[in-house]
Structures are given as C-alpha cells and as structure tokens.
Enzyme design. Structure first.
Site, mmCIF file in Angstrom:
data_model
loop_
_atom_site.group_PDB
_atom_site.id
_atom_site.type_symbol
_atom_site.label_atom_id
_atom_site.label_comp_id
_atom_site.label_asym_id
_atom_site.label_seq_id
_atom_site.Cartn_x
_atom_site.Cartn_y
_atom_site.Cartn_z
ATOM 1 N N ARG A 189 0.802 -1.222 0.000
ATOM 2 C CA ARG A 189 0.000 0.000 0.000
ATOM 3 C C ARG A 189 0.839 1.277 0.000
ATOM 4 O O ARG A 189 0.360 2.315 -0.443
ATOM 5 C CB ARG A 189 -0.941 0.000 1.195
ATOM 6 C CG ARG A 189 -1.960 -1.128 1.098
ATOM 7 C CD ARG A 189 -3.231 -0.710 1.726
ATOM 8 N NE ARG A 189 -4.198 -1.782 1.715
ATOM 9 C CZ ARG A 189 -5.283 -1.809 2.473
ATOM 10 N NH1 ARG A 189 -5.520 -0.811 3.291
ATOM 11 N NH2 ARG A 189 -6.142 -2.793 2.404
ATOM 12 N N ASP B 196 -15.566 11.130 6.956
ATOM 13 C CA ASP B 196 -14.512 10.121 6.876
ATOM 14 C C ASP B 196 -13.192 10.804 7.205
ATOM 15 O O ASP B 196 -13.069 12.029 7.068
ATOM 16 C CB ASP B 196 -14.452 9.504 5.469
ATOM 17 C CG ASP B 196 -13.733 8.154 5.449
ATOM 18 O OD1 ASP B 196 -14.417 7.113 5.403
ATOM 19 O OD2 ASP B 196 -12.484 8.142 5.499
HETATM 20 C C1 LIG Z 1 -14.407 -0.192 5.133
HETATM 21 S S1 LIG Z 1 -14.870 1.499 5.038
HETATM 22 C C2 LIG Z 1 -16.556 1.416 5.581
HETATM 23 C C3 LIG Z 1 -17.478 2.202 4.685
HETATM 24 C C4 LIG Z 1 -18.963 2.080 5.009
HETATM 25 N N1 LIG Z 1 -19.267 2.559 6.342
HETATM 26 C C5 LIG Z 1 -19.418 0.644 4.864
HETATM 27 O O1 LIG Z 1 -19.772 0.007 5.847
HETATM 28 O O2 LIG Z 1 -19.421 0.138 3.745
HETATM 29 C C6 LIG Z 1 -14.000 2.185 6.433
HETATM 30 C C7 LIG Z 1 -13.778 3.689 6.357
HETATM 31 O O3 LIG Z 1 -13.370 4.173 7.628
HETATM 32 C C8 LIG Z 1 -12.500 5.257 7.458
HETATM 33 N N2 LIG Z 1 -11.744 5.472 8.684
HETATM 34 C C9 LIG Z 1 -10.713 4.745 9.174
HETATM 35 N N3 LIG Z 1 -10.272 5.247 10.318
HETATM 36 C C10 LIG Z 1 -11.039 6.341 10.591
HETATM 37 C C11 LIG Z 1 -11.079 7.300 11.653
HETATM 38 N N4 LIG Z 1 -10.206 7.240 12.680
HETATM 39 N N5 LIG Z 1 -11.985 8.294 11.585
HETATM 40 C C12 LIG Z 1 -12.877 8.354 10.559
HETATM 41 N N6 LIG Z 1 -12.883 7.476 9.532
HETATM 42 C C13 LIG Z 1 -11.983 6.478 9.549
HETATM 43 C C14 LIG Z 1 -11.664 4.849 6.260
HETATM 44 O O4 LIG Z 1 -11.086 5.963 5.618
HETATM 45 C C15 LIG Z 1 -12.686 4.105 5.384
HETATM 46 O O5 LIG Z 1 -13.215 4.944 4.395
#
Ligand SMILES: C[S@@+](CC[C@H](N)C(=O)[O-])C[C@H]1O[C@@H](n2cnc3c(N)ncnc32)[C@H](O)[C@@H]1O
Lengths: 127, 287
Positions: free
Chosen positions: B32, B140
C-alpha cells in the site's frame, strides 16, 4: 432436498456461456444453454427455467426480442430475466426494463456482481 | 523492514487513525505504501521511513494513513440494515419527531455509497419526508474518499454492487462511462472530514448514526472511546447502527441492543422492552 433452480444462459459466445455456467454451477444452480434468442424461446416451450441470463446482441434473434417473446409466452411461473450485455447506456437499460427485464448486468462483470444481482432477486440467500 | 521501522509506522497509524496493524500484516505496508514511495521518487520503503523521521512531515503522515485505510464499501451493503431503517427505525422516528426534522450521520462513509443509499431509501419510501428538514452528514478521515463521495460519480462496476437496476435508472445520470447520482439526492448530504478519534461535538446531535465496518480495525480501548463519544452525539431515542461483525457488547454500556432489530443500538436507559413499543414510544417519554 429440493432440486436446484434452473438458469438458462443465452449468449452467442461459447466462452461467455462457459464462464457464466461455471459461476452459476459453483453457486449451486442447474444450467442450460442457448446460443441465441430463438433457441432460448424453443427451450422455454418445453422447460420453464427459474431465471434467464440474457445477452442482447446475438444472431437469429436478439435478446430484447427474445425477452418480449418470453413475456408473451406467459410462462408459469414467469422466469426472472437478467439482461447481461455490453450495452450499457441508460436508454437500453430502460428499454429492457420496459420489456420486462428484472435485472440488468453490464459486461464485463464478475462473480460478485452476479451474486449481488441474484441476491437482489431473492435467487440466492443473503449472506 | 526493520522492527523499528515497523513500529514507527504502526504507532503513526494507531495514533492518527486508530488503525491497528500487527507485524504479520507487514506485507500490507509494502504494497500500500509502494505508490507513495514511487510518487516521491524514493528508492525504497526504508527511504520513505527516513523522511518520516524528519520533522514537518505532516502531509506525508496523512497520506500514509489514507493509503492504509480500507475503503471497501458498496450500495446497500449487507442489505438488512437498510431494510431495518426502512421498516422500523425511520417509521418510528417519523411518529416521534413532532419537530419534523431528522439528522442522520454516516460516520465512516468512504466513497459515499452508504449515505447515498440512505438518501435513496428516504426518497423512494418516505414521500412524507418531503416537507421535513432532513440532514445527512457523511464523514470520513480520508480526504481522498470524501472527494470521490462528494462527486457522487461511480464506475459501472461500482453501481452493480448492491444497487437494484431500477434505482440506478431513477437516481443516476449516465455520464460517459460513469454514473453520477442526481443533484436532488446530493443536495441533502454534507460531506466533512472528521477523525473519529477527534472532537465530535461540532457535529451536533443525530437521530440515526451509522458507524459500520470501521471499528473492526481498532483495538478495544479505541472502540470503547469512540462508542462513548458517539453516544454523546445521539438523541435520547436515537439509534446507532454497527456493521455485521461489530457489537457494543463488553465495550460500551451506554448502549444496548434494540430487541428484535439486529445491529441496532439505543441509549441503554431509553430502550423500550419491545420493538413494537419502540415504534410507538411517546415523545414525552424520551425528551
Ligand atoms: C471499510 S470502510 C466502511 C465504509 C462504510 N461505512 C461501509 O460500511 O461500507 C471504512 C472507512 O473508515 C475510514 N476510517 C478509518 N479510520 C477512521 C477514523 N479514525 N476516523 C474516521 N474514519 C476512519 C476509512 O477511511 C474508510 O473509508
């Protein structure tokens, strides 16, 4: 044990039929194949598939004509029809839905897309 | 990669985003972070880590956090949470909200499929909400995914994941070989960069919070901390919806499960004994 659902795969490309059949069988479906719309209509005179994966551009009879013919046959129960084609413009999608398609897959697609679409139609149990 | 290098990155990720990365996932760093190494004209990951050790590498740190987050998502992901919204949660709130206002938060919205799925659900099934003040806030940590979310533009592959074709026809325009969600749906959604580890108070209070498939990447204390912070952002009779592999159990006693609604949690003190009464909860009982 109930017998598996039957899917008729209609496509003029043997390779594409093969790929679809492999995916469907791995998902537990029984499959039959037709190489164009006319062959599909003939097949449905004696067998009613649970759903049809239907290409658009084919010789003899294209997919949209086939779809209209299948709907006019009033099969019981009516098979779900999933158009599965490289045609990907909004007008074509609307045309297919008006002709009675239940879902629409734009090629190229993969197993996940197929699975999602079959889930939406209730043909595969949701995870 | 040396142990010290790994620790440096792992600490950075944990502190900035909560993400836990264990040594057996070291290969993920190589794959990555490779693009960042090349983009910066560096020779190797080790060279990148040297840059990180210099002061003033904040932009690079953010870039690394973004590269390491998993952004996988799809429209109507797991489907049943959206059925629950449609059948139980939203009808209940419509009954209870004399103010005719609803605030919904998609707390880790990735590229936007989740908030747009909510917007489509409201539009298709609740015409009554046309006269309400509806606000969907989608946040996000990653600026990159938010930009994509804001654009509302998806590939043919993305719109074939979880989205019924009738909804594609109804809610999207076909632009070249992409699909763009209609402005009328985009208008209701505010996209904001928010780190769940940071201060959430500026967001206000919500009736529904979806925090799905993000807590799984964090350790227990971080999960607990975030759940408590979210509890403060939810109205007394509001709900929290978690992802399929997530639960509040043993992590946060502010919440308990709403009986009969899988994956739906409410303030422990306000959960009615039966979901039916949840739907008919008098407004006075919760204010
Ligand atoms: C796997 S996606 C989930 C998307 C959607 N909620 C779903 O269930 O399909 C996880 C997201 O969490 C975000 N993320 C990770 N750590 C975070 C944090 N500390 N604060 C806010 N967002 C975060 C990532 O950037 C990513 O876009």
């Amino acid at each position: 044990m109930t017998s598996p659902l039957l899917c008729l795969v209609v496509d003029d490309s043997r390779v594409i039929r093969r790929v679809a059949v492999d995916m469907l069988q791995s998902l537990g479906f029984a499959t039959a194949e037709a190489e164009h719309g006319l062959a599909a209509v003939k097949f449905c005179r004696t067998n009613v598939p649970d759903f049809v994966l239907l290409d658009w551009n084919m010789p003899e009879m294209d997919g949209i004509t086939c779809l209209r013919a299948l709907r006019a046959m009033d099969l019981e129960p009516p098979p779900r029809v999933v158009m599965c084609t490289t045609e990907s413009g909004m007008p074509k999608i609307c045309e297919a839905l008006e002709a009675g398609a239940d879902e629409y897959i734009m090629k190229p697609y993969d197993r996940n897309v197929l699975l999602d679409k079959l889930e939406l139609l209730g043909l595969v149990a949701r995870a | 990669m040396t142990g010290a290098d790994f620790t440096l990155i792992a600490t950075l990720l944990k502190e900035r985003s909560g993400l836990i990365i264990t040594p057996d996932k070291g290969y993920l760093l190589e794959t990555r972070l490779g693009p960042i190494v090349r983009e910066r004209g560096l020779a190797s990951l080790a060279a990148l880590i040297e840059v990180l050790r210099q002061p003033g590498s904040d932009a690079l740190k953010n870039q690394i956090v973004e590269a390491m987050t998993t952004n996988e998502t799809s429209f109507f992901r797991d489907s049943h949470p959206f059925d629950t919204l449609r059948k139980s949660v939203i009808p209940g709130l419509i009954q209870r909200r004399a103010t005719r206002a609803l605030r919904i938060w998609s707390a880790a919205c990735s590229t936007g499929q989740e908030p747009y799925s909510i917007a489509m659900t409201l539009k298709d099934h609740f015409p009554i909400l046309g006269g309400w003040r509806i606000e969907i806030v989608a946040t996000d940590i990653s600026a990159g995914v938010l930009e994509r979310a804001r654009s509302g533009t998806y590939s043919t592959f993305e719109v074939q994941r979880g989205l019924p074709i009738q909804m594609l026809v109804r809610h999207f325009d076909n632009v070249d070989d992409q699909w763009r969600i209609k402005d009328e749906l985009r208008r209701n959604i505010t996209f904001r960069p928010i780190n769940l580890l940071g201060d959430l108070a500026s967001l206000g209070t919500f009736d529904i919070v979806l925090c799905r498939n993000v807590l799984i990447y964090f350790d227990q204390p971080t999960k607990t901390r975030i759940m408590h912070a979210i509890a403060h952002r939810i109205a007394p009779d509001g709900v929290l919806m978690l992802g399929g592999a997530e639960s509040v159990i043993g992590l946060c006693d502010a919440f308990s499960g709403v009986p009969g609604l899988r994956g739906v949690y409410g303030h422990a003190a306000h959960i009615p004994p039966k979901p039916a009464s949840w739907l008919n909860l008098p407004v006075s009982a919760v204010s």
